[in-house]
Design a protein around this motif. Structure first.
Motif, PDB file in Angstrom:
ATOM      1  N   GLU A  82     -12.412 -52.271 -30.525  1.00 25.25           N
ATOM      2  CA  GLU A  82     -12.633 -51.075 -29.708  1.00 25.25           C
ATOM      3  C   GLU A  82     -12.262 -49.801 -30.459  1.00 25.25           C
ATOM      4  O   GLU A  82     -12.763 -48.732 -30.157  1.00 25.25           O
ATOM      5  CB  GLU A  82     -11.798 -51.151 -28.423  1.00 25.25           C
ATOM      6  CG  GLU A  82     -12.255 -52.208 -27.441  1.00 25.25           C
ATOM      7  CD  GLU A  82     -13.508 -51.785 -26.694  1.00 25.25           C
ATOM      8  OE1 GLU A  82     -13.672 -50.577 -26.459  1.00 25.25           O
ATOM      9  OE2 GLU A  82     -14.315 -52.671 -26.361  1.00 25.25           O
ATOM     10  N   ASP A  83     -11.305 -49.919 -31.389  1.00 20.24           N
ATOM     11  CA  ASP A  83     -10.833 -48.742 -32.119  1.00 20.24           C
ATOM     12  C   ASP A  83     -11.072 -48.986 -33.609  1.00 20.24           C
ATOM     13  O   ASP A  83     -10.170 -49.418 -34.330  1.00 20.24           O
ATOM     14  CB  ASP A  83      -9.330 -48.541 -31.826  1.00 20.24           C
ATOM     15  CG  ASP A  83      -8.775 -47.331 -32.556  1.00 20.24           C
ATOM     16  OD1 ASP A  83      -9.517 -46.703 -33.326  1.00 20.24           O
ATOM     17  OD2 ASP A  83      -7.589 -47.027 -32.348  1.00 20.24           O
ATOM     18  N   PRO A  84     -12.298 -48.700 -34.087  1.00 16.68           N
ATOM     19  CA  PRO A  84     -12.636 -49.060 -35.469  1.00 16.68           C
ATOM     20  C   PRO A  84     -11.799 -48.320 -36.505  1.00 16.68           C
ATOM     21  O   PRO A  84     -11.539 -48.862 -37.585  1.00 16.68           O
ATOM     22  CB  PRO A  84     -14.121 -48.688 -35.596  1.00 16.68           C
ATOM     23  CG  PRO A  84     -14.458 -47.880 -34.409  1.00 16.68           C
ATOM     24  CD  PRO A  84     -13.432 -48.116 -33.361  1.00 16.68           C
TER      25      PRO A  84
ATOM     26  N   SER B  26      -8.486 -47.385 -36.371  1.00 16.19           N
ATOM     27  CA  SER B  26      -7.211 -48.089 -36.558  1.00 16.19           C
ATOM     28  C   SER B  26      -7.444 -49.447 -37.200  1.00 16.19           C
ATOM     29  O   SER B  26      -6.686 -49.863 -38.086  1.00 16.19           O
ATOM     30  CB  SER B  26      -6.508 -48.293 -35.218  1.00 16.19           C
ATOM     31  OG  SER B  26      -6.198 -47.058 -34.651  1.00 16.19           O
ATOM     32  N   PHE B  27      -8.494 -50.127 -36.761  1.00 13.66           N
ATOM     33  CA  PHE B  27      -8.759 -51.461 -37.303  1.00 13.66           C
ATOM     34  C   PHE B  27      -9.053 -51.378 -38.795  1.00 13.66           C
ATOM     35  O   PHE B  27      -8.541 -52.181 -39.585  1.00 13.66           O
ATOM     36  CB  PHE B  27      -9.929 -52.098 -36.547  1.00 13.66           C
ATOM     37  CG  PHE B  27     -10.141 -53.541 -36.893  1.00 13.66           C
ATOM     38  CD1 PHE B  27      -9.287 -54.509 -36.429  1.00 13.66           C
ATOM     39  CD2 PHE B  27     -11.200 -53.909 -37.715  1.00 13.66           C
ATOM     40  CE1 PHE B  27      -9.480 -55.841 -36.755  1.00 13.66           C
ATOM     41  CE2 PHE B  27     -11.390 -55.235 -38.048  1.00 13.66           C
ATOM     42  CZ  PHE B  27     -10.533 -56.197 -37.565  1.00 13.66           C
ATOM     43  N   GLY B  28      -9.872 -50.368 -39.185  1.00 21.20           N
ATOM     44  CA  GLY B  28     -10.179 -50.187 -40.601  1.00 21.20           C
ATOM     45  C   GLY B  28      -8.924 -49.879 -41.402  1.00 21.20           C
ATOM     46  O   GLY B  28      -8.685 -50.446 -42.478  1.00 21.20           O
ATOM     47  N   LEU B  29      -8.099 -48.981 -40.866  1.00 19.94           N
ATOM     48  CA  LEU B  29      -6.847 -48.633 -41.533  1.00 19.94           C
ATOM     49  C   LEU B  29      -5.963 -49.868 -41.702  1.00 19.94           C
ATOM     50  O   LEU B  29      -5.306 -50.071 -42.728  1.00 19.94           O
ATOM     51  CB  LEU B  29      -6.120 -47.573 -40.706  1.00 19.94           C
ATOM     52  CG  LEU B  29      -4.862 -46.977 -41.319  1.00 19.94           C
ATOM     53  CD1 LEU B  29      -5.195 -46.255 -42.607  1.00 19.94           C
ATOM     54  CD2 LEU B  29      -4.186 -46.048 -40.347  1.00 19.94           C
TER      55      LEU B  29
ATOM     56  N   SER C 145      -3.687 -55.207 -34.566  1.00 20.03           N
ATOM     57  CA  SER C 145      -5.093 -55.577 -34.491  1.00 20.03           C
ATOM     58  C   SER C 145      -5.469 -55.920 -33.050  1.00 20.03           C
ATOM     59  O   SER C 145      -6.523 -55.495 -32.557  1.00 20.03           O
ATOM     60  CB  SER C 145      -5.334 -56.751 -35.433  1.00 20.03           C
ATOM     61  OG  SER C 145      -6.556 -57.336 -35.185  1.00 20.03           O
ATOM     62  N   ALA C 146      -4.581 -56.652 -32.372  1.00 24.14           N
ATOM     63  CA  ALA C 146      -4.858 -56.992 -30.974  1.00 24.14           C
ATOM     64  C   ALA C 146      -4.966 -55.731 -30.134  1.00 24.14           C
ATOM     65  O   ALA C 146      -5.828 -55.618 -29.255  1.00 24.14           O
ATOM     66  CB  ALA C 146      -3.757 -57.898 -30.431  1.00 24.14           C
TER      67      ALA C 146
ATOM     68  N   VAL D 258      -5.441 -47.170 -30.605  1.00 16.90           N
ATOM     69  CA  VAL D 258      -4.047 -47.469 -30.938  1.00 16.90           C
ATOM     70  C   VAL D 258      -3.380 -46.182 -31.402  1.00 16.90           C
ATOM     71  O   VAL D 258      -3.820 -45.570 -32.367  1.00 16.90           O
ATOM     72  CB  VAL D 258      -3.960 -48.500 -32.077  1.00 16.90           C
ATOM     73  CG1 VAL D 258      -2.521 -48.955 -32.251  1.00 16.90           C
ATOM     74  CG2 VAL D 258      -4.859 -49.677 -31.788  1.00 16.90           C
ATOM     75  N   GLY D 259      -2.337 -45.777 -30.713  1.00 15.37           N
ATOM     76  CA  GLY D 259      -1.658 -44.526 -31.086  1.00 15.37           C
ATOM     77  C   GLY D 259      -0.672 -44.756 -32.209  1.00 15.37           C
ATOM     78  O   GLY D 259      -0.322 -45.894 -32.533  1.00 15.37           O
TER      79      GLY D 259
END
Lengths: 220, 226
Positions: free
Chosen positions: A125-127, A129-132, A181-182, A189-190
């Motif tokens: 959902e939050d690409p 943060s996921f990419g980071l 990740s979850a 994700v803050g």
């Protein structure tokens, strides 16, 4: 030392790039891992839960990082070891290995996530943060494993000892990666998520300890 | 190699006598002296004197092992490596005992020996890391190289142990452990004087007993190396 570090890192990267099978191996590992999951879960028949997607992804990435660490010191056996020993400072050697290892691990994490996306669905959902997180996975897994890889390579039975020593040391990191990740699968994700800070602390600690301790390994 | 004489109090007997006396007091006192009645915990609070105090001992011994590893890297004497190894061994033993006593306790209070609580999981990981340390020691035949590799790994392992035991469990608010998430606990307000008079002697007693064990094994090693 900075010049040595740059030269050694560039040398390691060139070595990796000049062997075309290395890039292919990274990709094939990602495809193979994802496909095994795809087949094992009979995904044509039942959907995969987000939690399982998350867990399987990071388990595969963690094992990929172990492999990368095992490769890092393989070339430092025998004569090559004395060659580097006489030329470079130990700090430059370990830092360059950590740099290259974390780069490969980041790439591996990215490739695995990509294959997961293609084969198993894309629940992120939050690409951003996921990419980071995929980029951070490199140093977070690669730093501690590089030092452990260095220890294992000096024992003479690295193949057995690296996973034995590496996996329990990685659990703390993998748990933080899994948490973040979850969270990125559920929504934005803050920065206030404590796991970010914790990951950075572990990375810094692994960096500092490797810098301090590797010279003792190097001399043994 | 000559036996290196310990100049310190480790050669004396008073602390061994103290360990025996303390534990001879702790064992019956832990089971018989009055304990506070808290909801859920009830009589199981007596496990404080075994489970918690053994883990205090484990942390103390593993800290000692880490310190010896650091000094070994600086000075390189075989005796220092022997101490690092044996303090880790003894700490590992206390860790296993702490885990087992905790599981027995959990079986009565939580209804099952293993509930995947953050502290339980992290302790299991910590014990795996120290098991890896022992495997590493067993895998390297050359004593000098073994000592050096083990010292490096031990320092790294200790640096991982601290967040595993003291930071991550506190980050998860839903631990089942007493003192967290509304469970009655052993914190500053609850650990009353009736528990303290047994708990502190228990910590010292278990630690000294494990130290004695480590000391004997270090001396055995030195005899083997003559």
């Amino acid at each position: 030392m900075w010049r040595q570090l740059l030269a050694l890192s560039a040398k390691d990267l060139k070595l990796e790039l000049r062997r075309p099978y290395v890039a292919a191996a990274v990709l094939l590992y990602a495809i193979g891992g994802s496909f095994v999951v795809y087949l094992a879960l009979r995904l044509g028949l039942a959907p995969l839960s987000d939690a399982a997607w998350n867990a399987l992804l990071w388990v595969i990435v963690a094992f990929a990082a172990l492999q990368a660490a095992a490769r890092g010191f393989a070339e430092l056996e025998g004569g090559a070891f004395y060659f580097y020993y006489s030329l470079a400072s130990p700090q430059a050697v370990i830092l360059s290995k950590m740099l290259v290892n974390s780069l490969i691990t980041s790439l591996q994490a990215g490739a695995t996530a990509l294959c997961f996306g293609l084969l198993l669905g894309w629940p992120v959902e939050d690409p951003v943060s996921f990419g980071l997180l995929l980029v951070l996975a490199g140093p977070s897994l690669g730093f501690p494993l590089t030092l452990v890889g260095g220890i294992a390579s000096r024992t003479g039975s690295a193949g057995i000892l690296l996973p034995v020593m590496g996996l329990p040391l990685l659990v703390a990191v993998v748990l933080q990666l899994l948490d973040l990740s979850a969270a990125s699968l559920l929504g934005p994700v803050g920065w206030e998520h404590t796991a970010w800070r914790y990951l950075l602390v572990i990375d810094g600690m692994a960096l500092g300890l490797s810098y301090l301790l590797f010279p003792y390994l190097w001399r043994s | 190699m000559a036996i290196v004489k310990e100049r310190s109090w480790l050669r004396r007997n008073w602390w061994k006598v103290l360990a025996v006396l303390l534990l001879a007091y702790v064992l019956p006192a832990a089971l018989l002296l009055p304990a506070p009645r808290l909801a859920i915990l009830n009589e199981t609070i007596r496990n404080l004197h075994f489970h918690v105090s053994m883990w205090f001992g484990m942390v103390l011994l593993l800290t000692g092992a880490c310190v010896y590893s650091i000094i070994y890297l600086k000075k390189g004497a075989a005796r220092l490596d022997a101490w690092a190894a044996e303090l880790s061994n003894a700490g590992f033993l206390l860790g296993i005992l702490g885990l087992l006593t905790g599981m027995i306790w959990a079986n009565w209070t939580w209804g099952e020996p293993w509930s995947g609580d953050a502290k339980q999981n992290n302790t299991a990981i910590a014990l795996l890391i120290y098991a890896a340390y022992l495997i590493l020691r067993a895998a390297v035949p050359d004593p000098l190289r073994r000592a050096r590799l083990a010292a490096v790994f031990n320092i790294f392992a200790y640096a991982t142990l601290v967040p595993l035991l003291f930071i991550i469990p506190r980050m998860s608010p839903d631990s089942l452990h007493p003192g967290v998430g509304g469970n009655p606990g052993f914190d500053a307000y609850d650990l009353d004087s009736r528990l303290r008079v047994v708990f502190y002697p228990a910590v010292i007693g278990w630690t000294l007993l494990a130290l004695w064990l480590a000391n004997l094994r270090v001396r055995t090693r030195q005899l083997e190396n003559i």
